[in-house]
Motif scaffolding. Structure first.
Motif, PDB file in Angstrom:
ATOM      1  N   ASP A  21       1.872   4.922   0.797  1.00  0.00           N
ATOM      2  CA  ASP A  21       1.567   6.001   1.735  1.00  0.00           C
ATOM      3  C   ASP A  21       1.838   7.319   0.995  1.00  0.00           C
ATOM      4  O   ASP A  21       2.971   7.770   0.893  1.00  0.00           O
ATOM      5  CB  ASP A  21       2.450   5.868   2.975  1.00  0.00           C
ATOM      6  N   ASP A  26       0.848  -1.184   0.000  1.00  0.00           N
ATOM      7  CA  ASP A  26       0.000   0.000   0.000  1.00  0.00           C
ATOM      8  C   ASP A  26       0.891   1.244   0.000  1.00  0.00           C
ATOM      9  O   ASP A  26       1.815   1.351   0.807  1.00  0.00           O
ATOM     10  CB  ASP A  26      -0.862   0.004   1.253  1.00  0.00           C
ATOM     11  N   ASN A  44       8.369   4.380   1.311  1.00  0.00           N
ATOM     12  CA  ASN A  44       7.285   3.400   1.317  1.00  0.00           C
ATOM     13  C   ASN A  44       7.666   2.066   1.958  1.00  0.00           C
ATOM     14  O   ASN A  44       6.806   1.370   2.490  1.00  0.00           O
ATOM     15  CB  ASN A  44       6.790   3.159  -0.111  1.00  0.00           C
TER      16      ASN A  44
END
Length: 63
Positions: A4, A2, A59
């Motif tokens: 950020d 995911d 990340n």
């Protein structure tokens, strides 16, 4: 993974700001010495790896 986005944008913005400062400093120094600046291509090409590394670190390592 995911992404950020605030960290991604922040890391990219910091890296781009540093690249812009280096480019401006190169132009000023070249003009003061009466030389030709190396141009944006070399600095931007060299900074591409820095942007990619900064985004990767933001990340992966700081998540």
């Amino acid at each position: 993974m995911d992404i950020d986005w605030p960290r991604t944008v922040g890391a990219g913005a910091i890296t781009v700001a540093v690249v812009a400062a280096i480019y401006i400093a190169d132009i000023r120094e070249a003009w003061l010495l009466g030389e030709t600046p190396i141009g944006p291509g070399l600095i931007i090409t060299g900074a591409t790896g820095g942007v990619a590394l900064g985004l990767l670190a933001a990340n992966l390592f700081l998540a």
